[in-house]
Design a protein around this motif. Structure first.
Motif, PDB file in Angstrom:
ATOM      1  N   VAL A 192       4.045  69.934  36.676  1.00 50.64           N
ATOM      2  CA  VAL A 192       4.917  70.547  35.671  1.00 50.64           C
ATOM      3  C   VAL A 192       4.110  70.946  34.435  1.00 50.64           C
ATOM      4  O   VAL A 192       4.212  72.091  33.970  1.00 50.64           O
ATOM      5  CB  VAL A 192       6.077  69.588  35.306  1.00 50.64           C
ATOM      6  N   SER A 193       3.275  70.024  33.930  1.00 54.81           N
ATOM      7  CA  SER A 193       2.539  70.386  32.711  1.00 54.81           C
ATOM      8  C   SER A 193       1.546  71.507  32.985  1.00 54.81           C
ATOM      9  O   SER A 193       1.392  72.413  32.163  1.00 54.81           O
ATOM     10  CB  SER A 193       1.856  69.171  32.091  1.00 54.81           C
ATOM     11  N   ALA A 194       0.902  71.472  34.144  1.00 54.97           N
ATOM     12  CA  ALA A 194      -0.066  72.541  34.447  1.00 54.97           C
ATOM     13  C   ALA A 194       0.644  73.886  34.581  1.00 54.97           C
ATOM     14  O   ALA A 194       0.169  74.897  34.046  1.00 54.97           O
ATOM     15  CB  ALA A 194      -0.828  72.213  35.729  1.00 54.97           C
ATOM     16  N   VAL A 195       1.791  73.911  35.255  1.00 54.73           N
ATOM     17  CA  VAL A 195       2.488  75.188  35.461  1.00 54.73           C
ATOM     18  C   VAL A 195       3.026  75.721  34.128  1.00 54.73           C
ATOM     19  O   VAL A 195       2.903  76.921  33.834  1.00 54.73           O
ATOM     20  CB  VAL A 195       3.617  75.023  36.507  1.00 54.73           C
ATOM     21  N   THR A 212       0.451  74.005  43.015  1.00 50.90           N
ATOM     22  CA  THR A 212      -0.066  72.941  42.143  1.00 50.90           C
ATOM     23  C   THR A 212       0.344  71.565  42.665  1.00 50.90           C
ATOM     24  O   THR A 212      -0.440  70.619  42.632  1.00 50.90           O
ATOM     25  CB  THR A 212       0.423  73.146  40.696  1.00 50.90           C
ATOM     26  N   PHE A 213       1.572  71.451  43.146  1.00 51.83           N
ATOM     27  CA  PHE A 213       2.021  70.185  43.725  1.00 51.83           C
ATOM     28  C   PHE A 213       1.131  69.782  44.899  1.00 51.83           C
ATOM     29  O   PHE A 213       0.846  68.614  45.115  1.00 51.83           O
ATOM     30  CB  PHE A 213       3.462  70.311  44.233  1.00 51.83           C
ATOM     31  N   ALA A 214       0.716  70.782  45.663  1.00 51.73           N
ATOM     32  CA  ALA A 214      -0.073  70.495  46.868  1.00 51.73           C
ATOM     33  C   ALA A 214      -1.568  70.465  46.570  1.00 51.73           C
ATOM     34  O   ALA A 214      -2.374  70.386  47.491  1.00 51.73           O
ATOM     35  CB  ALA A 214       0.216  71.550  47.920  1.00 51.73           C
ATOM     36  N   ASN A 215      -1.949  70.495  45.291  1.00 50.91           N
ATOM     37  CA  ASN A 215      -3.375  70.571  44.956  1.00 50.91           C
ATOM     38  C   ASN A 215      -4.141  69.362  45.504  1.00 50.91           C
ATOM     39  O   ASN A 215      -3.650  68.252  45.513  1.00 50.91           O
ATOM     40  CB  ASN A 215      -3.546  70.635  43.445  1.00 50.91           C
ATOM     41  N   PHE A 216      -5.355  69.627  45.944  1.00 52.34           N
ATOM     42  CA  PHE A 216      -6.175  68.565  46.518  1.00 52.34           C
ATOM     43  C   PHE A 216      -7.572  68.571  45.891  1.00 52.34           C
ATOM     44  O   PHE A 216      -8.043  67.553  45.396  1.00 52.34           O
ATOM     45  CB  PHE A 216      -6.274  68.767  48.036  1.00 52.34           C
ATOM     46  N   ASN A 235      -7.014  72.657  36.234  1.00 53.65           N
ATOM     47  CA  ASN A 235      -6.004  73.413  36.985  1.00 53.65           C
ATOM     48  C   ASN A 235      -5.472  74.573  36.153  1.00 53.65           C
ATOM     49  O   ASN A 235      -5.262  75.675  36.670  1.00 53.65           O
ATOM     50  CB  ASN A 235      -4.866  72.475  37.400  1.00 53.65           C
ATOM     51  N   VAL A 236      -5.275  74.349  34.866  1.00 53.45           N
ATOM     52  CA  VAL A 236      -4.780  75.414  33.979  1.00 53.45           C
ATOM     53  C   VAL A 236      -5.821  76.521  33.886  1.00 53.45           C
ATOM     54  O   VAL A 236      -5.500  77.709  33.972  1.00 53.45           O
ATOM     55  CB  VAL A 236      -4.448  74.835  32.577  1.00 53.45           C
ATOM     56  N   TRP A 237      -7.072  76.130  33.739  1.00 53.97           N
ATOM     57  CA  TRP A 237      -8.161  77.115  33.652  1.00 53.97           C
ATOM     58  C   TRP A 237      -8.204  77.974  34.913  1.00 53.97           C
ATOM     59  O   TRP A 237      -8.359  79.181  34.862  1.00 53.97           O
ATOM     60  CB  TRP A 237      -9.489  76.366  33.458  1.00 53.97           C
TER      61      TRP A 237
END
Lengths: 310, 451
Positions: free
Chosen positions: A93-96, A241-245, A180-182
């Motif tokens: 959520v924060s990244a998105v 993003t949720f599925a980020n690994f 992730n934001v970058w």
């Protein structure tokens, strides 16, 4: 008689060929054929693994016995798992939100630039999104490296104490979100820029004649025209993003004290590294209902707005 | 048939010929190699020469026995070897024989061919094996894999002779010279002496490089430290036995030690400690000789001051971290006979010695009788740097895997989730009491017990 026989027997020979031709000429058939490779890919790489993961999640640790939903009920009793849920939601959520905000601002800044300079900036700003995340994350890891961090070197140069970027829970969470934001902001930027370019100038002109301020134009013209693209971009990004690994795996491996684990990294640790594939499958499936609910509401909103606009 | 110009019989004849021709390569393979075909997935060695030596040994064996060899080196970087094992066990096809990392033999026991016959002959020939390989590869009285030479490693102390002498009050070369004796200070080489040396080196700006994260280097040295305090979290029956004075003592000791090591060790990975030593910033790490080998290439001024010596002892003894690999044969292999013959051949002394030499002494054979190879005596500089890398009788130490003696299906989870390192992190970073950290660990381990 023979003629009659010929006439009577002719239609079956001609009809399939004509039917086939008609079928081939239909738009829906062509569309189906063109999307068939994609459908097959989705069936093979999404639907089948999903169903297989569902099946695996109903097995015991040794995969010898059907245990129904026991893996899920077991997870609900685990403190670490709830930490993973919290961290996954916080991370995604924060990244998105940050990516959407930065992408929105960047898109507006780019849109305001003259078209000559715009192309150059657009290309440069897309670089983080184009570089494979595993490689760029490794570069970030060097910047955050516990002993040789370039950031800390710079901070020490101005007399600031070094920061434990990956060694303390709060900083480690901040670091994985930052990377992730970058990485993801350019995606939002390019989508929003495309949306901005499709807003007719007449709307802004009409708003200007009505005496609208910049903020009012943004709120009453730009934003409503971009709502659908914002919703879909946020949905796509939230899923990814949720599925980020890779980012978490490379930067922190879930540490310190499991505080940066997301569903995918925890599923890997439990399933592949610790030899409990059914439990790993259950962890990875846990994000599905969360995302499904969000996707249903988002897409319903998009459909509703599309119908209103039509 | 009109229009295409091919009568039905011609088409049928062509199809029959095609089918017959398609079987020809198989016939040829059998004709050329009467021992059949063998697909091997071996560990991709850290030391580049390790792969070449293995390829040479395997190829020679294949030619001698007329077996066609397909050899793949599978890296453990990114857990690709684990993924391969998981995929092949699901598909029930792939290689005939694979290198299995530490815990994988138990995990895949049902799909592995028993190898009691090989182990019986090897034990008869080479004597006792260390008990850890038995714990990891013998399931319900049956050997499911053969302890491998390639990839198996110890992680003893690897220290700087000069820095430890100057700032830690330890003459490690005198304590553990490159011969079968111990010198002054070896008996006093305990965790208390370790703490004192850590404090001295920390004050001098060369702190010990001890990872406390969730990677194996951290788990291994911490596991050995716990064991030497007699701190056992789960016993061999699977009962949780964490609430003891020994566990509390280990945690309290770790808290004291963490005051003298870099504060960022909680995020160190398996390369961080190597870098700390190679860069000249650290006086001691726990590691195989790979860190020294890299220093020899990149920082020779550091390498020439390095020395390998056993881990410190605690009230329950001296335990050297040990991480073995295994060679396992799938039960669905189509050439089990050839696979078994090759595994036995690879385990013989001559091949073991060749592998140890090629890997600059990195590989550790499972038999005590194979700890006397010349390579460990002659490697340098300084000559004898890895003499004490294998555990030798005069060390009065045992090889040890963290989380032993917990049943492997529980231990693998404790190990991979770094339960002991996390307990230390809670005590040090969160300022929790040892009892609170123990209570947390008990809850976690309760979950690991599920079948």
């Amino acid at each position: 008689m023979s003629q009659g026989t010929l006439i009577a027997s002719a239609p079956p020979a001609v009809a399939p060929r004509g039917g086939l031709r008609r079928l081939a000429r239909r738009n829906s058939t062509i569309a189906f054929l063109l999307t068939l490779p994609l459908i097959l890919l989705i069936l093979g790489l999404v639907v089948y693994p999903f169903l297989y993961a569902l099946y695996l999640s109903t097995l015991n640790k040794r995969m010898t016995r059907f245990i129904g939903l026991e893996n899920f009920t077991f997870l609900f009793t685990r403190e670490t798992f709830w930490n993973v849920v919290f961290q996954s939601v916080l991370f995604a959520v924060s990244a998105v939100v940050l990516k959407a905000l930065i992408g929105f601002i960047l898109a507006h800044v780019l849109h305001a630039l003259p078209s000559k300079g715009q192309r150059k900036w657009r290309g440069m700003l897309l670089v983080p999104w184009v570089v494979p995340p595993a490689i760029s994350t490794l570069a970030w890891w060097w910047l955050f490296d516990p002993s040789y961090s370039a950031f800390n070197w710079a901070l020490m140069g101005i007399g600031v104490d070094p920061v434990p970027w990956l060694g303390q829970s709060g900083w480690a969470r901040f670091s994985v979100i930052l990377v992730n934001v970058w990485y993801g902001s350019p995606f939002f930027m390019i989508m929003y820029l495309a949306a901005l370019k499709s807003v007719p100038d007449q709307l802004y002109e009409a708003a200007a004649i009505d005496g609208a301020t910049g903020w009012q134009k943004l709120r009453h013209v730009t934003f409503p025209m971009m709502r659908n693209i914002i919703s879909i971009t946020v949905l796509f990004s939230l899923i990814v993003t949720f599925a980020n690994f890779d980012i978490v795996r490379i930067l922190t491996n879930g540490g310190p004290q499991d505080t940066t684990h997301v569903f995918a990294t925890y599923a890997f640790q439990v399933g592949i590294q610790s030899g409990d594939i059914p439990l790993g499958a259950s962890v990875s499936l846990f994000m599905f209902p969360l995302l499904a609910v969000f996707a249903i509401f988002t897409l319903r909103g998009v459909n509703k707005r599309s119908k209103e606009m039509a | 048939m009109e229009g295409n110009g091919y009568p039905r019989r011609t088409v049928l004849r062509a199809a029959a010929l095609g089918a017959a021709a398609s079987t020809l390569p198989l016939v040829n393979v059998h004709g050329q190699s009467s021992g059949g075909r063998l697909a091997l997935g071996l560990w991709d060695h850290w030391v580049p020469a390790g792969n070449d030596a293995m390829r040479k040994i395997v190829t020679e064996w294949g030619q001698k026995n007329r077996v066609e060899i397909q050899l793949d080196f599978i890296t453990s970087v990114g857990n690709k070897n684990l993924l391969t094992i998981a995929a092949e066990s699901q598909a029930r096809q792939g290689h005939d024989m694979l290198s299995f990392p530490t815990w994988e033999v138990h995990a895949k026991q049902d799909l592995l061919e028993p190898v009691d016959d090989i182990m019986g002959r090897l034990s008869q020939k080479y004597g006792a094996l260390n008990p850890i390989v038995e714990y990891l590869a013998k399931v319900e009285g049956k050997w499911r894999a053969v302890p491998a030479i390639s990839g198996s490693q110890n992680k003893p102390a690897l220290g700087r002779i000069d820095l430890l002498k100057q700032h830690g009050g330890l003459d490690i070369q005198a304590m553990y010279p490159a011969n079968t004796t111990t010198g002054t200070g070896a008996k006093e080489w305990t965790w208390d002496a370790f703490l004192k040396a850590a404090e001295g080196c920390h004050k001098a700006g060369f702190p010990f490089g001890l990872a406390v994260g969730q990677f194996t280097d951290a788990t291994d040295w911490i596991g050995s430290m716990f064991r030497s305090f007699g701190a056992e979290l789960v016993n061999s029956k699977g009962d949780i036995t964490a609430k003891t004075d020994n566990v509390r003592a280990a945690l309290e000791y770790a808290k004291k030690l963490c005051a003298f090591i870099p504060s960022d060790v909680f995020s160190w990975d398996d390369a961080s400690n190597n870098r700390a030593l190679i860069s000249g910033k650290s006086a001691l790490i726990f590691n195989p000789p790979s860190a020294w080998a890299v220093a020899k290439r990149d920082a020779p001024q550091v390498a020439e001051h390095c020395w390998t010596f056993p881990s410190p002892a605690g009230s329950a003894g001296r335990f050297t971290p040990y991480l073995p690999y295994f060679w396992g044969i799938w039960s669905f292999s189509r050439n089990k006979g050839a696979a078994k013959a090759l595994v036995e051949y690879l385990s013989e002394r001559e091949q073991a010695e060749a592998m140890v030499a090629a890997s600059n002494g990195y590989d550790i054979p499972p038999f005590t009788s194979m700890t006397d190879f010349k390579t460990w005596e002659t490697e340098g500089p300084p000559t004898g740097v890895v003499y004490n890398y294998p555990v030798k009788p005069h060390h009065q130490a045992q090889q040890f895997i963290a989380c032993y003696p917990a049943p492997p299906e529980i231990a693998v989870q404790m190990y991979n989730q770094g339960i002991q390192a996390k307990m230390i992190a809670r005590v040090v970073q969160n300022n929790e009491t040892p009892d609170r950290a123990i209570a947390w660990a008990e809850r976690e381990m309760e979950g690991f017990k599920r079948g």
